[in-house]
Design a protein around this motif. Sequence first.
Motif, PDB file in Angstrom:
ATOM      1  N   ARG A  29       0.844  -1.203   0.000  1.00 34.59           N
ATOM      2  CA  ARG A  29       0.000   0.000   0.000  1.00 34.59           C
ATOM      3  C   ARG A  29       0.875   1.248   0.000  1.00 34.59           C
ATOM      4  NH1 ARG A  29      -2.106  -2.649   4.768  1.00 34.59           N
ATOM      5  NH2 ARG A  29      -1.015  -1.004   5.860  1.00 34.59           N
ATOM      6  N   VAL A  30       0.605   2.155  -0.920  1.00 30.51           N
ATOM      7  CA  VAL A  30       1.314   3.434  -0.960  1.00 30.51           C
ATOM      8  C   VAL A  30       0.813   4.279   0.211  1.00 30.51           C
ATOM      9  CG1 VAL A  30       1.671   5.557  -2.278  1.00 30.51           C
ATOM     10  CG2 VAL A  30       1.572   3.353  -3.470  1.00 30.51           C
ATOM     11  N   THR A  31       1.755   4.786   1.017  1.00 27.37           N
ATOM     12  CA  THR A  31       1.374   5.614   2.164  1.00 27.37           C
ATOM     13  C   THR A  31       1.845   7.057   2.032  1.00 27.37           C
ATOM     14  OG1 THR A  31       3.338   4.903   3.381  1.00 27.37           O
ATOM     15  CG2 THR A  31       1.290   3.656   3.753  1.00 27.37           C
ATOM     16  N   HIS A  32       2.803   7.308   1.141  1.00 27.30           N
ATOM     17  CA  HIS A  32       3.288   8.672   0.903  1.00 27.30           C
ATOM     18  C   HIS A  32       3.877   8.738  -0.496  1.00 27.30           C
ATOM     19  CE1 HIS A  32       5.152  12.576   1.603  1.00 27.30           C
ATOM     20  NE2 HIS A  32       6.183  12.093   0.943  1.00 27.30           N
ATOM     21  N   CYS A  33       3.578   9.835  -1.193  1.00 29.84           N
ATOM     22  CA  CYS A  33       4.123  10.041  -2.531  1.00 29.84           C
ATOM     23  C   CYS A  33       4.389  11.530  -2.720  1.00 29.84           C
ATOM     24  CB  CYS A  33       3.123   9.538  -3.580  1.00 29.84           C
ATOM     25  SG  CYS A  33       3.692   9.722  -5.280  1.00 29.84           S
ATOM     26  N   SER A  34       5.658  11.876  -2.925  1.00 24.87           N
ATOM     27  CA  SER A  34       6.046  13.250  -3.205  1.00 24.87           C
ATOM     28  C   SER A  34       7.233  13.196  -4.168  1.00 24.87           C
ATOM     29  CB  SER A  34       6.402  13.990  -1.914  1.00 24.87           C
ATOM     30  OG  SER A  34       7.501  13.388  -1.276  1.00 24.87           O
ATOM     31  N   PRO A  35       7.610  14.317  -4.771  1.00 29.27           N
ATOM     32  CA  PRO A  35       8.723  14.289  -5.719  1.00 29.27           C
ATOM     33  C   PRO A  35       9.998  13.720  -5.090  1.00 29.27           C
ATOM     34  CG  PRO A  35       7.543  16.359  -5.920  1.00 29.27           C
ATOM     35  CD  PRO A  35       6.997  15.657  -4.702  1.00 29.27           C
ATOM     36  N   LYS A  37      10.345  10.956  -3.365  1.00 26.87           N
ATOM     37  CA  LYS A  37      10.166  10.099  -2.184  1.00 26.87           C
ATOM     38  C   LYS A  37       8.866   9.307  -2.304  1.00 26.87           C
ATOM     39  CE  LYS A  37      10.060   9.600   2.716  1.00 26.87           C
ATOM     40  NZ  LYS A  37       9.632  10.121   3.976  1.00 26.87           N
ATOM     41  N   LEU A  38       8.963   8.021  -1.982  1.00 30.95           N
ATOM     42  CA  LEU A  38       7.799   7.147  -1.989  1.00 30.95           C
ATOM     43  C   LEU A  38       7.879   6.243  -0.774  1.00 30.95           C
ATOM     44  CD1 LEU A  38       5.305   6.341  -3.777  1.00 30.95           C
ATOM     45  CD2 LEU A  38       6.732   4.491  -4.651  1.00 30.95           C
ATOM     46  N   SER A  39       6.748   6.068  -0.100  1.00 33.47           N
ATOM     47  CA  SER A  39       6.669   5.162   1.043  1.00 33.47           C
ATOM     48  C   SER A  39       5.586   4.135   0.763  1.00 33.47           C
ATOM     49  CB  SER A  39       6.323   5.925   2.324  1.00 33.47           C
ATOM     50  OG  SER A  39       7.325   6.875   2.610  1.00 33.47           O
ATOM     51  N   VAL A  40       5.902   2.883   1.070  1.00 38.36           N
ATOM     52  CA  VAL A  40       4.985   1.778   0.822  1.00 38.36           C
ATOM     53  C   VAL A  40       4.999   0.857   2.039  1.00 38.36           C
ATOM     54  CG1 VAL A  40       4.514  -0.226  -0.653  1.00 38.36           C
ATOM     55  CG2 VAL A  40       5.348   1.900  -1.683  1.00 38.36           C
ATOM     56  N   ASP A  41       3.818   0.435   2.466  1.00 35.29           N
ATOM     57  CA  ASP A  41       3.686  -0.523   3.564  1.00 35.29           C
ATOM     58  C   ASP A  41       3.313  -1.892   3.012  1.00 35.29           C
ATOM     59  OD1 ASP A  41       4.207   1.367   5.465  1.00 35.29           O
ATOM     60  OD2 ASP A  41       2.145   1.566   6.152  1.00 35.29           O
ATOM     61  N   MET A  42       3.795  -2.924   3.675  1.00 37.31           N
ATOM     62  CA  MET A  42       3.375  -4.293   3.379  1.00 37.31           C
ATOM     63  C   MET A  42       2.877  -4.888   4.692  1.00 37.31           C
ATOM     64  SD  MET A  42       5.290  -7.354   1.325  1.00 37.31           S
ATOM     65  CE  MET A  42       6.742  -7.275   2.332  1.00 37.31           C
ATOM     66  N   HIS A 104       7.403  -1.282   6.701  1.00 36.54           N
ATOM     67  CA  HIS A 104       7.292   0.018   6.046  1.00 36.54           C
ATOM     68  C   HIS A 104       8.572   0.271   5.261  1.00 36.54           C
ATOM     69  CE1 HIS A 104       5.988   4.181   5.572  1.00 36.54           C
ATOM     70  NE2 HIS A 104       7.250   4.515   5.811  1.00 36.54           N
ATOM     71  N   CYS A 105       8.449   0.764   4.050  1.00 30.06           N
ATOM     72  CA  CYS A 105       9.615   1.044   3.214  1.00 30.06           C
ATOM     73  C   CYS A 105       9.565   2.484   2.731  1.00 30.06           C
ATOM     74  CB  CYS A 105       9.638   0.094   2.014  1.00 30.06           C
ATOM     75  SG  CYS A 105      11.076   0.326   0.942  1.00 30.06           S
ATOM     76  N   ASP A 106      10.662   3.203   2.894  1.00 31.38           N
ATOM     77  CA  ASP A 106      10.836   4.554   2.373  1.00 31.38           C
ATOM     78  C   ASP A 106      11.944   4.504   1.328  1.00 31.38           C
ATOM     79  OD1 ASP A 106       9.039   5.999   4.137  1.00 31.38           O
ATOM     80  OD2 ASP A 106      10.515   5.622   5.730  1.00 31.38           O
ATOM     81  N   ALA A 107      11.690   5.099   0.158  1.00 29.36           N
ATOM     82  CA  ALA A 107      12.701   5.144  -0.903  1.00 29.36           C
ATOM     83  C   ALA A 107      12.871   6.573  -1.377  1.00 29.36           C
ATOM     84  CB  ALA A 107      12.298   4.239  -2.067  1.00 29.36           C
ATOM     85  N   TRP A 108      14.109   6.935  -1.674  1.00 28.52           N
ATOM     86  CA  TRP A 108      14.460   8.255  -2.166  1.00 28.52           C
ATOM     87  C   TRP A 108      15.237   8.125  -3.464  1.00 28.52           C
ATOM     88  CZ3 TRP A 108      15.212   6.457   2.705  1.00 28.52           C
ATOM     89  CH2 TRP A 108      14.511   7.090   3.733  1.00 28.52           C
ATOM     90  N   CYS A 109      14.923   8.953  -4.401  1.00 28.62           N
ATOM     91  CA  CYS A 109      15.674   9.013  -5.655  1.00 28.62           C
ATOM     92  C   CYS A 109      16.870   9.937  -5.412  1.00 28.62           C
ATOM     93  CB  CYS A 109      14.774   9.541  -6.767  1.00 28.62           C
ATOM     94  SG  CYS A 109      15.415   9.218  -8.405  1.00 28.62           S
ATOM     95  N   LEU A 110      18.074   9.393  -5.497  1.00 29.15           N
ATOM     96  CA  LEU A 110      19.276  10.174  -5.224  1.00 29.15           C
ATOM     97  C   LEU A 110      19.727  10.969  -6.442  1.00 29.15           C
ATOM     98  CD1 LEU A 110      21.268   7.470  -3.239  1.00 29.15           C
ATOM     99  CD2 LEU A 110      19.920   9.360  -2.315  1.00 29.15           C
ATOM    100  N   THR A 111      19.788  10.295  -7.592  1.00 33.20           N
ATOM    101  CA  THR A 111      20.183  10.948  -8.843  1.00 33.20           C
ATOM    102  C   THR A 111      19.350  10.373  -9.969  1.00 33.20           C
ATOM    103  OG1 THR A 111      21.895   9.316  -9.388  1.00 33.20           O
ATOM    104  CG2 THR A 111      22.591  11.234  -8.084  1.00 33.20           C
ATOM    105  N   ILE A 112      19.193  11.175 -11.020  1.00 31.21           N
ATOM    106  CA  ILE A 112      18.473  10.687 -12.188  1.00 31.21           C
ATOM    107  C   ILE A 112      19.019  11.375 -13.432  1.00 31.21           C
ATOM    108  CG2 ILE A 112      16.583  12.344 -11.951  1.00 31.21           C
ATOM    109  CD1 ILE A 112      14.728   9.971 -12.911  1.00 31.21           C
TER     110      ILE A 112
END
Length: 154
Positions: A29-35, A37-42, A104-112
């Motif tokens: 389940r997506v719990t947070h979405c912003s430019p 950063k994305l957080s997903v719970d299982m 709970h998982c938090d992911a950040w995009c470092l470079t693109i």
Amino acid sequence: MNPVFSMTAAEQQHFFMTRVPHNEALGMRVTHCSPGKLSVDMPYSAELVGNPATGEMHEGTLTALLDATSGSVVLTQLDDLRRTATLDLRLDFLRRAKAGADIHCDAWCLTITDHVATVRAIAHDGDSADPVAVATGSFAVFPPSVKPAAGAAV
């Protein structure tokens, strides 16, 4: 503007999780979405236990969560929605998850760049300062002109 941010929370959930049926089957389940950063719970499920004697979630499900969240966060950095694919994902399992705990998982995009994104993610069972696992990965970013085959995940 990125189309993801004009979606409702329910539409974001549908967009991120139904593209890969395995993610939806695991109950992510997506719990947070912003430019960037994305957080997903299982949620915990007895069907996802690795060792019945201990009751903690199997490391394979944690891998799926970290990979799915990391690959999806890249989409929050793009002006148009594209396909991504895991090129490399390093996982460090730091401890066992607590029995019965949601993850709970938090992911950040470092470079693109136009072709590759680098991501960092942590998975925890309640305290982000005490992660269960951490991940660093690189993801291919396909050009917008690349169209997936009929029925393929985007």
